[in-house]
Enzyme design. Sequence first.
Site, PDB file in Angstrom:
ATOM      1  N   LYS A  92       2.606  -3.239   5.728  1.00 60.24           N
ATOM      2  CA  LYS A  92       2.665  -3.182   4.257  1.00 60.24           C
ATOM      3  C   LYS A  92       4.084  -2.970   3.767  1.00 60.24           C
ATOM      4  O   LYS A  92       4.477  -3.482   2.724  1.00 60.24           O
ATOM      5  CB  LYS A  92       1.750  -2.068   3.748  1.00 60.24           C
ATOM      6  CG  LYS A  92       0.255  -2.389   3.876  1.00 60.24           C
ATOM      7  CD  LYS A  92      -0.109  -3.678   3.174  1.00 60.24           C
ATOM      8  CE  LYS A  92      -1.593  -3.804   2.867  1.00 60.24           C
ATOM      9  NZ  LYS A  92      -1.933  -5.154   2.362  1.00 60.24           N
ATOM     10  N   SER A 103       0.837  -1.198   0.000  1.00 60.78           N
ATOM     11  CA  SER A 103       0.000   0.000   0.000  1.00 60.78           C
ATOM     12  C   SER A 103       0.871   1.247   0.000  1.00 60.78           C
ATOM     13  O   SER A 103       1.955   1.260   0.601  1.00 60.78           O
ATOM     14  CB  SER A 103      -0.883   0.004   1.251  1.00 60.78           C
ATOM     15  OG  SER A 103      -1.508   1.260   1.395  1.00 60.78           O
ATOM     16  N   TYR A 115      -0.704  -0.616   9.951  1.00 57.63           N
ATOM     17  CA  TYR A 115      -0.921  -1.034   8.558  1.00 57.63           C
ATOM     18  C   TYR A 115       0.281  -0.653   7.681  1.00 57.63           C
ATOM     19  O   TYR A 115       0.766  -1.463   6.884  1.00 57.63           O
ATOM     20  CB  TYR A 115      -2.192  -0.336   8.081  1.00 57.63           C
ATOM     21  CG  TYR A 115      -2.652  -0.630   6.684  1.00 57.63           C
ATOM     22  CD1 TYR A 115      -3.237  -1.849   6.368  1.00 57.63           C
ATOM     23  CD2 TYR A 115      -2.546   0.330   5.681  1.00 57.63           C
ATOM     24  CE1 TYR A 115      -3.703  -2.101   5.083  1.00 57.63           C
ATOM     25  CE2 TYR A 115      -3.007   0.092   4.405  1.00 57.63           C
ATOM     26  CZ  TYR A 115      -3.583  -1.126   4.112  1.00 57.63           C
ATOM     27  OH  TYR A 115      -4.036  -1.362   2.842  1.00 57.63           O
TER      28      TYR A 115
HETATM   29  P1  NAI Z   1     -11.770  -5.995   1.206  1.00 59.74           P
HETATM   30  O1  NAI Z   1     -12.131  -5.811   2.634  1.00 59.74           O
HETATM   31  O2  NAI Z   1     -12.859  -5.898   0.200  1.00 59.74           O
HETATM   32  O3  NAI Z   1     -11.014  -7.366   0.978  1.00 59.74           O
HETATM   33  C1  NAI Z   1     -10.154  -7.937   1.925  1.00 59.74           C
HETATM   34  C2  NAI Z   1     -10.582  -9.371   2.130  1.00 59.74           C
HETATM   35  O4  NAI Z   1      -9.644 -10.031   2.995  1.00 59.74           O
HETATM   36  C3  NAI Z   1     -11.943  -9.490   2.779  1.00 59.74           C
HETATM   37  O5  NAI Z   1     -12.829 -10.233   1.954  1.00 59.74           O
HETATM   38  C4  NAI Z   1     -11.667 -10.185   4.104  1.00 59.74           C
HETATM   39  O6  NAI Z   1     -12.707 -11.062   4.528  1.00 59.74           O
HETATM   40  C5  NAI Z   1     -10.384 -10.916   3.805  1.00 59.74           C
HETATM   41  N1  NAI Z   1      -9.623 -11.227   5.028  1.00 59.74           N
HETATM   42  C6  NAI Z   1      -9.388 -10.400   6.076  1.00 59.74           C
HETATM   43  N2  NAI Z   1      -8.666 -11.023   7.003  1.00 59.74           N
HETATM   44  C7  NAI Z   1      -8.430 -12.268   6.542  1.00 59.74           C
HETATM   45  C8  NAI Z   1      -7.725 -13.391   7.072  1.00 59.74           C
HETATM   46  N3  NAI Z   1      -7.127 -13.333   8.257  1.00 59.74           N
HETATM   47  N4  NAI Z   1      -7.665 -14.519   6.313  1.00 59.74           N
HETATM   48  C9  NAI Z   1      -8.284 -14.582   5.114  1.00 59.74           C
HETATM   49  N5  NAI Z   1      -8.979 -13.555   4.583  1.00 59.74           N
HETATM   50  C10 NAI Z   1      -9.045 -12.407   5.287  1.00 59.74           C
HETATM   51  O7  NAI Z   1     -10.642  -4.893   0.892  1.00 59.74           O
HETATM   52  P2  NAI Z   1      -9.707  -4.653  -0.386  1.00 59.74           P
HETATM   53  O8  NAI Z   1      -9.556  -3.201  -0.516  1.00 59.74           O
HETATM   54  O9  NAI Z   1     -10.153  -5.451  -1.531  1.00 59.74           O
HETATM   55  O10 NAI Z   1      -8.307  -5.198   0.162  1.00 59.74           O
HETATM   56  C11 NAI Z   1      -7.480  -6.122  -0.529  1.00 59.74           C
HETATM   57  C12 NAI Z   1      -6.033  -5.806  -0.235  1.00 59.74           C
HETATM   58  O11 NAI Z   1      -5.666  -4.574  -0.867  1.00 59.74           O
HETATM   59  C13 NAI Z   1      -5.731  -5.626   1.248  1.00 59.74           C
HETATM   60  O12 NAI Z   1      -4.485  -6.242   1.551  1.00 59.74           O
HETATM   61  C14 NAI Z   1      -5.605  -4.138   1.394  1.00 59.74           C
HETATM   62  O13 NAI Z   1      -4.803  -3.755   2.484  1.00 59.74           O
HETATM   63  C15 NAI Z   1      -4.989  -3.765   0.066  1.00 59.74           C
HETATM   64  N6  NAI Z   1      -5.137  -2.364  -0.298  1.00 59.74           N
HETATM   65  C16 NAI Z   1      -6.348  -1.876  -0.735  1.00 59.74           C
HETATM   66  C17 NAI Z   1      -6.457  -0.551  -1.116  1.00 59.74           C
HETATM   67  C18 NAI Z   1      -7.711  -0.027  -1.682  1.00 59.74           C
HETATM   68  O14 NAI Z   1      -7.694   1.142  -2.153  1.00 59.74           O
HETATM   69  N7  NAI Z   1      -8.805  -0.762  -1.677  1.00 59.74           N
HETATM   70  C19 NAI Z   1      -5.323   0.381  -0.988  1.00 59.74           C
HETATM   71  C20 NAI Z   1      -4.108  -0.241  -0.563  1.00 59.74           C
HETATM   72  C21 NAI Z   1      -4.036  -1.561  -0.234  1.00 59.74           C
END
Ligand code: NAI
Length: 297
Positions: free
Chosen positions: A167, A150, A163
């Site tokens: 990251k 990130s 975080y």
């Molecule tokens: P999201 O919340 O839609 O997806 C994250 C998923 O990870 C969720 O479905 C959740 O249930 C799952 N999860 C959480 N803890 C878990 C665990 N211990 N074991 C298995 N699954 C688990 O959010 P998003 O945005 O799609 O996030 C995906 C990745 O992208 C994350 O690593 C986030 O930090 C990263 N990210 C997202 C950004 C954005 O703009 N959306 C910006 C920078 C990084």
Amino acid sequence: MSEFKDKVVIITGAGGGLGKSHALEFASRGAKIVVNDLGGSGDGIGSGDAADRVVDEIRAAGGEAIANKASVSSKEGAQSIVDDAISAYGTVDILVNNAGILRDKSFKKMTLQDWDIVMDVHLNGSAYVTAAAWPIMYDKNYGRIVMTSSTSGIYGNFGQANYGAAKMGMLGLANVLAIEGRSKNVTCNVLAPAASTRLINTIPGRDEDLDNPDPMRHPKLVTPAVLLMCAEDAPTNKVIQAGNGRFSTCAIFNNAELEFGADVTYEDLVAKKDQLLDMSEAKEGWTAIRKRMENKG
Ligand code: NAI
């Protein structure tokens, strides 16, 4: 034929958001997907059937997928993700470490529990799943790994000490894995995404309409960068920022070394302070150290 046809792809946290988008895209190109997702809330509480729903969607479209609902932050859970890939599909070719949660607070207010859980999911979870997949990739001379980092780690962001540290730790892990995997055709790259997801809505003050998302903030606009990092001719040790239909590579730069003798003092350094801090002619990487480390692989 798609270069991803029959590739076995593990995507953690693929029950929604970015991971789901990656899963649907790989599946549409004939890959076999392990959809891992704990199914919890944005701050990592609870569990649910998010992974099953994505698997149903992939199968309904004629694709192949299985669900795994383990937490990446448990060593046994992480191992079970790779074990499930082996049981169902015999191997693992591609691993996208994507699972994530947020516990945003300024560092003064952050509890150490908030620190631990975020480190556990992002940094430790990515290390655990990668450690389970690594020997398989290493031994068969093929692997493509993506770490989802990130800009909050790369550049910093208020309220995200836990975080951001996790990251940036993932980036450090990727740097080393790229070096160690190079001779075995195992690549490791880093994604810094931006998209409208429910995770973003857990950030205080953010309220994006996830039912009617801004089309330019859709997660699918990030996914092409993931495919590029998992392609046959994937780069390695790159950090790609992706979102809003924009893509770029970022890297760490350093300026020319100031050389002193063995008698260097604080005063000597202060006298050259402007030159020390001047990055106007900085170049990527610290070439000498990098070459030395890469030669160890
Ligand atoms: P999201 O919340 O839609 O997806 C994250 C998923 O990870 C969720 O479905 C959740 O249930 C799952 N999860 C959480 N803890 C878990 C665990 N211990 N074991 C298995 N699954 C688990 O959010 P998003 O945005 O799609 O996030 C995906 C990745 O992208 C994350 O690593 C986030 O930090 C990263 N990210 C997202 C950004 C954005 O703009 N959306 C910006 C920078 C990084």
